[in-house]
Write a protein that holds these residues in place. Sequence first.
Motif, PDB file in Angstrom:
ATOM      1  N   HIS A 169       3.150   2.750  -5.840  1.00 23.94           N
ATOM      2  CA  HIS A 169       1.610   3.170  -5.979  1.00 23.94           C
ATOM      3  C   HIS A 169       0.662   3.504  -5.555  1.00 23.94           C
ATOM      4  CE1 HIS A 169      -1.792   3.380  -9.502  1.00 23.94           C
ATOM      5  NE2 HIS A 169      -2.041   2.433  -9.078  1.00 23.94           N
ATOM      6  N   ASN A 170       0.843   1.904  -5.003  1.00 18.22           N
ATOM      7  CA  ASN A 170       0.217   1.380  -4.122  1.00 18.22           C
ATOM      8  C   ASN A 170      -0.002   1.353  -2.358  1.00 18.22           C
ATOM      9  OD1 ASN A 170      -2.195   0.080  -2.929  1.00 18.22           O
ATOM     10  ND2 ASN A 170      -2.786  -1.966  -4.428  1.00 18.22           N
ATOM     11  N   PRO A 171      -0.090   2.574  -1.848  1.00 18.79           N
ATOM     12  CA  PRO A 171       0.890   2.657  -0.939  1.00 18.79           C
ATOM     13  C   PRO A 171       0.230   2.133   0.626  1.00 18.79           C
ATOM     14  CG  PRO A 171      -0.986   4.000  -1.279  1.00 18.79           C
ATOM     15  CD  PRO A 171      -0.487   3.139  -2.332  1.00 18.79           C
ATOM     16  N   ASP A 172      -1.431   0.764   0.170  1.00 19.53           N
ATOM     17  CA  ASP A 172      -1.777   0.070   1.450  1.00 19.53           C
ATOM     18  C   ASP A 172      -1.376  -1.582   0.761  1.00 19.53           C
ATOM     19  OD1 ASP A 172      -3.652   1.975   1.796  1.00 19.53           O
ATOM     20  OD2 ASP A 172      -4.861   1.839  -0.284  1.00 19.53           O
ATOM     21  N   LEU A 173      -0.272  -1.826  -0.102  1.00 21.45           N
ATOM     22  CA  LEU A 173       0.874  -3.202  -0.144  1.00 21.45           C
ATOM     23  C   LEU A 173       0.640  -3.028   1.394  1.00 21.45           C
ATOM     24  CD1 LEU A 173       1.755  -3.459  -3.005  1.00 21.45           C
ATOM     25  CD2 LEU A 173      -0.504  -4.720  -2.943  1.00 21.45           C
ATOM     26  N   ASP A 197      14.264   6.463  -8.191  1.00 22.97           N
ATOM     27  CA  ASP A 197      13.218   7.573  -7.885  1.00 22.97           C
ATOM     28  C   ASP A 197      12.245   7.952  -7.400  1.00 22.97           C
ATOM     29  OD1 ASP A 197      14.595   8.525 -10.488  1.00 22.97           O
ATOM     30  OD2 ASP A 197      13.159   7.914 -11.899  1.00 22.97           O
ATOM     31  N   ILE A 198      11.876   6.737  -6.866  1.00 20.22           N
ATOM     32  CA  ILE A 198      10.920   6.544  -5.888  1.00 20.22           C
ATOM     33  C   ILE A 198      10.706   6.321  -4.372  1.00 20.22           C
ATOM     34  CG2 ILE A 198       8.860   7.153  -7.331  1.00 20.22           C
ATOM     35  CD1 ILE A 198       9.890   3.485  -5.875  1.00 20.22           C
ATOM     36  N   ALA A 199      12.548   5.502  -4.193  1.00 28.37           N
ATOM     37  CA  ALA A 199      13.149   5.172  -3.408  1.00 28.37           C
ATOM     38  C   ALA A 199      12.002   5.876  -1.911  1.00 28.37           C
ATOM     39  CB  ALA A 199      14.583   4.630  -3.498  1.00 28.37           C
ATOM     40  N   LYS A 203       6.760   4.256   1.214  1.00 30.59           N
ATOM     41  CA  LYS A 203       6.134   3.337   2.360  1.00 30.59           C
ATOM     42  C   LYS A 203       6.127   1.968   2.398  1.00 30.59           C
ATOM     43  CE  LYS A 203       5.747   7.871   3.127  1.00 30.59           C
ATOM     44  NZ  LYS A 203       6.389   8.251   3.789  1.00 30.59           N
ATOM     45  N   VAL A 204       5.979   1.024   1.058  1.00 31.84           N
ATOM     46  CA  VAL A 204       5.942  -0.148   1.748  1.00 31.84           C
ATOM     47  C   VAL A 204       7.885  -0.842   1.396  1.00 31.84           C
ATOM     48  CG1 VAL A 204       5.140  -2.034   0.527  1.00 31.84           C
ATOM     49  CG2 VAL A 204       3.781   0.125   0.112  1.00 31.84           C
ATOM     50  N   SER A 233      11.564   6.009   5.025  1.00 30.40           N
ATOM     51  CA  SER A 233      10.710   5.672   5.929  1.00 30.40           C
ATOM     52  C   SER A 233      10.395   4.096   5.534  1.00 30.40           C
ATOM     53  CB  SER A 233       9.876   6.165   5.874  1.00 30.40           C
ATOM     54  OG  SER A 233       8.860   6.498   5.979  1.00 30.40           O
ATOM     55  N   SER A 234      10.545   2.945   4.338  1.00 36.85           N
ATOM     56  CA  SER A 234       9.443   1.534   4.131  1.00 36.85           C
ATOM     57  C   SER A 234      10.316   1.252   5.047  1.00 36.85           C
ATOM     58  CB  SER A 234       9.974   1.812   2.857  1.00 36.85           C
ATOM     59  OG  SER A 234      11.324   1.695   2.198  1.00 36.85           O
TER      60      SER A 234
END
Length: 280
Positions: A169-173, A197-199, A203-204, A233-234
């Motif tokens: 939800h928050n890619p700035d973490l 599902d979001i793996a 990005k974080v 690519s996290s």
Amino acid sequence: MQAFDPPRRDFIKGALATGFALAVQPVTASIITDTLSLDTGLAGIALDDGILPAYFARPTGQADALPIVLVVQEIFGVHEHIRDICRRLAKRGYLAIAPELYFRQGNPAEASDIATIISTIVSKVADQQVMQDLDATLAWAGLHGGDVKRTAITGFCWGGRITWLYASHNPDLKAGIAWYGKLVGEHGTLTPSQPVDIATTLKVPVLGLYGGQDGSIPQDSVNSMRSALQQGSSASQIVVYPQAGHAFNADYRPSYNAAAAQDGWQRMLTWLDSHGMAAH
């Protein structure tokens, strides 16, 4: 820190789970972190539909620019173990804050068993609402000495799952650390996505810490999550402790596994340091 009038403070104190939940009694010996050189207390975060209670801990004498760690509760709410996690992180130089994410649905400390907590409280908590509440908690921390550009999240059990979802939800973490949070599950109106599902789009960088003997999180689901992460690519990682079960970091419960917990804690600190979260 912000002062609160007595009625609001009484509400916040009442909404936060005190001590340990009835569902995990009796409590075994637990680690207790003192408040020496710490500022600790209760926060009331104003939302459109009420006041979100939270417990915070931070080093004394540091006015601002503290790295922030959002601490997400176990299924039992923000009880004394979660508060102690905040104090442990504050001793390392972080502003750690744990919001009571069930405050609209009820107080899990009053439930006598896990099934009741799930049926009467957890089953009514929407993931979208949790994401918004964590956003509000982060904003509050940024106004009270925290550096929102250096924020991480960690969570345990129920909060471990939320950690994966909030990292999406928050890619700035800067980073996330998920302790034995479920990775797969049913999809519904309140839970439209699961961590697996979001793996691939995450990005974080998230460090997942899991027990090989965890009966509630089968190893095939851990393997599925690991495979999905490798397609993304996290730079996330999953560590499995073969001899540990669920809740191996919960030092107040019989499930506690000291070796796995201590190794996981050190891995978490290293993960934070290596992803721009080193406290000065």
